[in-house]
Design a protein around this motif. Sequence first.
Motif, mmCIF file in Angstrom:
data_model
loop_
_atom_site.group_PDB
_atom_site.id
_atom_site.type_symbol
_atom_site.label_atom_id
_atom_site.label_comp_id
_atom_site.label_asym_id
_atom_site.label_seq_id
_atom_site.Cartn_x
_atom_site.Cartn_y
_atom_site.Cartn_z
ATOM 1 N N THR A 271 23.405 -41.403 67.629
ATOM 2 C CA THR A 271 23.685 -39.972 67.573
ATOM 3 C C THR A 271 22.435 -39.152 67.839
ATOM 4 O O THR A 271 22.446 -38.204 68.634
ATOM 5 N N LEU A 272 21.347 -39.513 67.189
ATOM 6 C CA LEU A 272 20.100 -38.770 67.392
ATOM 7 C C LEU A 272 19.629 -38.867 68.834
ATOM 8 O O LEU A 272 19.168 -37.885 69.424
ATOM 9 N N LYS A 273 19.758 -40.049 69.427
ATOM 10 C CA LYS A 273 19.354 -40.214 70.827
ATOM 11 C C LYS A 273 20.189 -39.329 71.732
ATOM 12 O O LYS A 273 19.663 -38.649 72.629
ATOM 13 N N ALA A 274 21.497 -39.329 71.527
ATOM 14 C CA ALA A 274 22.374 -38.537 72.382
ATOM 15 C C ALA A 274 22.157 -37.041 72.174
ATOM 16 O O ALA A 274 22.238 -36.262 73.121
ATOM 17 N N ILE A 275 21.874 -36.632 70.938
ATOM 18 C CA ILE A 275 21.574 -35.225 70.681
ATOM 19 C C ILE A 275 20.330 -34.807 71.450
ATOM 20 O O ILE A 275 20.271 -33.730 72.060
ATOM 21 N N ILE A 276 19.312 -35.668 71.434
ATOM 22 C CA ILE A 276 18.091 -35.344 72.178
ATOM 23 C C ILE A 276 18.376 -35.312 73.672
ATOM 24 O O ILE A 276 17.881 -34.441 74.403
ATOM 25 N N LEU A 277 19.195 -36.262 74.155
ATOM 26 C CA LEU A 277 19.543 -36.294 75.577
ATOM 27 C C LEU A 277 20.201 -34.982 75.997
ATOM 28 O O LEU A 277 19.776 -34.323 76.948
ATOM 29 N N HIS A 278 21.261 -34.579 75.283
ATOM 30 C CA HIS A 278 21.930 -33.335 75.631
ATOM 31 C C HIS A 278 21.110 -32.128 75.202
ATOM 32 O O HIS A 278 21.235 -31.050 75.802
ATOM 33 N N GLY A 279 20.268 -32.321 74.194
ATOM 34 C CA GLY A 279 19.422 -31.231 73.745
ATOM 35 C C GLY A 279 18.433 -30.765 74.790
ATOM 36 O O GLY A 279 18.033 -29.599 74.813
ATOM 37 N N THR A 280 18.041 -31.662 75.682
ATOM 38 C CA THR A 280 17.145 -31.241 76.764
ATOM 39 C C THR A 280 17.815 -30.195 77.647
ATOM 40 O O THR A 280 17.148 -29.292 78.169
ATOM 41 N N VAL A 281 19.145 -30.299 77.811
ATOM 42 C CA VAL A 281 19.866 -29.293 78.588
ATOM 43 C C VAL A 281 19.854 -27.957 77.850
ATOM 44 O O VAL A 281 19.666 -26.894 78.449
ATOM 45 N N VAL A 282 20.047 -27.997 76.525
ATOM 46 C CA VAL A 282 19.993 -26.776 75.732
ATOM 47 C C VAL A 282 18.606 -26.156 75.803
ATOM 48 O O VAL A 282 18.451 -24.933 75.947
ATOM 49 N N ILE A 283 17.573 -27.009 75.711
ATOM 50 C CA ILE A 283 16.206 -26.507 75.781
ATOM 51 C C ILE A 283 15.944 -25.851 77.129
ATOM 52 O O ILE A 283 15.382 -24.742 77.205
ATOM 53 N N ASP A 284 16.352 -26.513 78.203
ATOM 54 C CA ASP A 284 16.163 -25.930 79.534
ATOM 55 C C ASP A 284 16.903 -24.594 79.638
ATOM 56 O O ASP A 284 16.365 -23.624 80.183
ATOM 57 N N ALA A 285 18.142 -24.548 79.125
ATOM 58 C CA ALA A 285 18.908 -23.299 79.179
ATOM 59 C C ALA A 285 18.226 -22.206 78.368
ATOM 60 O O ALA A 285 18.173 -21.040 78.790
ATOM 61 N N TYR A 286 17.693 -22.581 77.204
ATOM 62 C CA TYR A 286 17.015 -21.591 76.366
ATOM 63 C C TYR A 286 15.765 -21.057 77.048
ATOM 64 O O TYR A 286 15.513 -19.838 77.064
ATOM 65 N N LEU A 287 14.968 -21.952 77.639
ATOM 66 C CA LEU A 287 13.738 -21.519 78.302
ATOM 67 C C LEU A 287 14.034 -20.692 79.550
ATOM 68 O O LEU A 287 13.356 -19.705 79.826
ATOM 69 N N VAL A 288 15.056 -21.102 80.294
ATOM 70 C CA VAL A 288 15.391 -20.385 81.524
ATOM 71 C C VAL A 288 16.065 -19.046 81.205
ATOM 72 O O VAL A 288 15.991 -18.112 82.007
ATOM 73 N N SER A 289 16.716 -18.927 80.028
ATOM 74 C CA SER A 289 17.422 -17.691 79.694
ATOM 75 C C SER A 289 16.483 -16.485 79.691
ATOM 76 O O SER A 289 16.917 -15.353 79.928
ATOM 77 N N ALA A 290 15.186 -16.722 79.428
ATOM 78 C CA ALA A 290 14.222 -15.620 79.461
ATOM 79 C C ALA A 290 14.052 -15.051 80.858
ATOM 80 O O ALA A 290 13.562 -13.925 81.023
ATOM 81 N N LEU A 291 14.457 -15.790 81.885
ATOM 82 C CA LEU A 291 14.348 -15.316 83.261
ATOM 83 C C LEU A 291 15.541 -14.470 83.678
ATOM 84 O O LEU A 291 15.557 -13.925 84.787
ATOM 85 N N GLY A 292 16.601 -14.409 82.828
ATOM 86 C CA GLY A 292 17.747 -13.569 83.140
ATOM 87 C C GLY A 292 19.000 -14.339 83.487
ATOM 88 O O GLY A 292 18.982 -15.564 83.646
ATOM 89 N N GLU A 293 20.105 -13.603 83.618
ATOM 90 C CA GLU A 293 21.404 -14.222 83.872
ATOM 91 C C GLU A 293 21.465 -14.950 85.213
ATOM 92 O O GLU A 293 22.115 -15.980 85.343
ATOM 93 N N ALA A 294 20.790 -14.408 86.240
ATOM 94 C CA ALA A 294 20.849 -15.041 87.561
ATOM 95 C C ALA A 294 20.224 -16.430 87.522
ATOM 96 O O ALA A 294 20.776 -17.396 88.072
ATOM 97 N N ALA A 295 19.063 -16.570 86.868
ATOM 98 C CA ALA A 295 18.406 -17.867 86.764
ATOM 99 C C ALA A 295 19.253 -18.836 85.945
ATOM 100 O O ALA A 295 19.364 -20.021 86.272
#
Length: 433
Positions: free
Chosen positions: A2-26
Motif C-alpha cells: 500500500t505504501l509503495k503504491a501510494i508513493i507511486l501514484h503520489g508522484t502524480v499528485v506531487i507533479d499536479a500540485y507543483l504544476v498547478s502554480a503555473l495555472g490551469e493551462a499547464a
Amino acid sequence: MTLKAIILHGTVVIDAYLVSALGEAALAAMGLAAAIAGFVLGAILAFANAMQIRAAQAFGSGDPVFVKSALASGLTVSLVIGLLGLGIILVFGEALIGSMSPSDEVGRLARDYLAVFSLVILGEAIGQCLSSHFNGCGRTTLPLYSFCLSLPVNVIASIVLIHGHLGFPAFGVAGAAMGSALAVAVQVGFLGWRLLRLDSDLFRVPGWRQDAFPATLLRHLVFSLPIAATFISATFATHVCTLIYARLELNEFAAMTLIAPWIMVAGTIGMQWAQATGIIVAQLLGQGQTEATLDRFLSSAWRGAFWAAGAVALIYAGVCLSARFLYADLSQETRLFLLSFLPVLLLLPFPKGSNAICGNTLRASGDTIYVMHIFVWAQWLFRVPATALAVLWLDLSVFWVLSLLLWEEFLKFPAFHRRLLRGEWKRAVFDQN
C-alpha cells in the motif's frame, strides 16, 4: 504494498500540485499528456499485476524453475510492451494531442511533457516487473524502499527544473517529467541491485517451466492475458474518459485533473489490500491449504477491506474540504467543483473495495476470464459511453460525470459476489505443465 503504491501514484499528485502554480493551462496540458502516456503505462502495469499472481503461485509451490520462468517471462513481456508503446506514441502522439487539446498553448505544453516522459515509460517497464517479482515472493518491502529513495529525487528535481532554481533553466511542465525520469532511474537501479544480491541463484537454475523458453513464455502469456486484458481495459477506459473530460469547460477539466490522482492515491489503500489478499490466496492455493483455512483468511481480509474503505473515504473528505488551502493558486470556481465531488467520493470506496476483494480472489484461483468479462463489459458498455453521452451531448455538470464511477461499481457488485460465494475458487488446482 500500500505504501509503495501510494508513493507511486503520489508522484502524480506531487507533479499536479507543483504544476498547478503555473495555472490551469499547464495543469490541463499535464493531464492530457499523462492520459496519452497512461495507455502504455497501463499496459505495463496490467501485465505486471498478472506476473505478480504468477510469481505468488510459483513461490507457493517452492519450485525455483517456476520462479525463474515467471521472472524471465514477465520481464520479456514488459520490455516488449514498453518499446511498442513508445513507437505508437512517436507515430500518433502529436496528432492525438492536436485533436484533443482545448487550445494551442495546452497542446504545445503537452507535447513538451510527453517527449520527456517517454523515458519514464522505459524505466517503468523494468521497475514494475521487478516489483511484481518481489511482491509475489513476499518481499514487499523492497519495492517500497525503491520508491522511498526515488520520491525525494522526484520532488527536489521537479521543483528545481519546473521553476529554474540552482542555476537551471525553468522548463515548466516539462520539468515535472524530467524529475519523474530521474526518480524512476533511481528506483530501477535499486531494484536491479537487490535482485542480483538476493536472487542471483535463479540465473543458475537449469531449465524452464516448459521444455524451452518460447513455450514457457507462451504459457505465461496464456495465464496473463485475461488478467492483463482486465487492467488494460480499465486503464484504457479511464484514459479515454480523461480525453473526453478534456471537452469539459476549463475549470471543470482542471478539477477532474486534480481529483483523479487523489482517487488513485487514496483508493490505493483499498486496492492494494485486495491485491495483497489475492497474492496470499494464490500462495495458499499453491500450498494446497484446506477450504477452512481459505475461508478464515478471506473472512478476516474482507473485514479489513471495509476498514480500508472507511479510511479512503476520510481522505477524500479531507481533500475536498481543504481544497481552498491545497490549491490556493487556482480559481474559486475550480475549488468549488472539487468540493461538489464529496458525496460521490464518500460512497465510492465501499462497493469498489468489496468488488476488488472478489476480483483478486477469483484471479488467484485462475478464474481470470470471468473477472475480465465483468470489468470489460462494465467499462465499455456503461462507463465510456455514459461519459461520452454526459459530456459531449447532454453537457451535464461535472458532478454527474464523476458519479458514473460509483454507478459502475454498483453494476459490477452482484456479478462478483455471486461468483465468489459459490466457493469454486477454493478447489482450484494449478496447471503443472
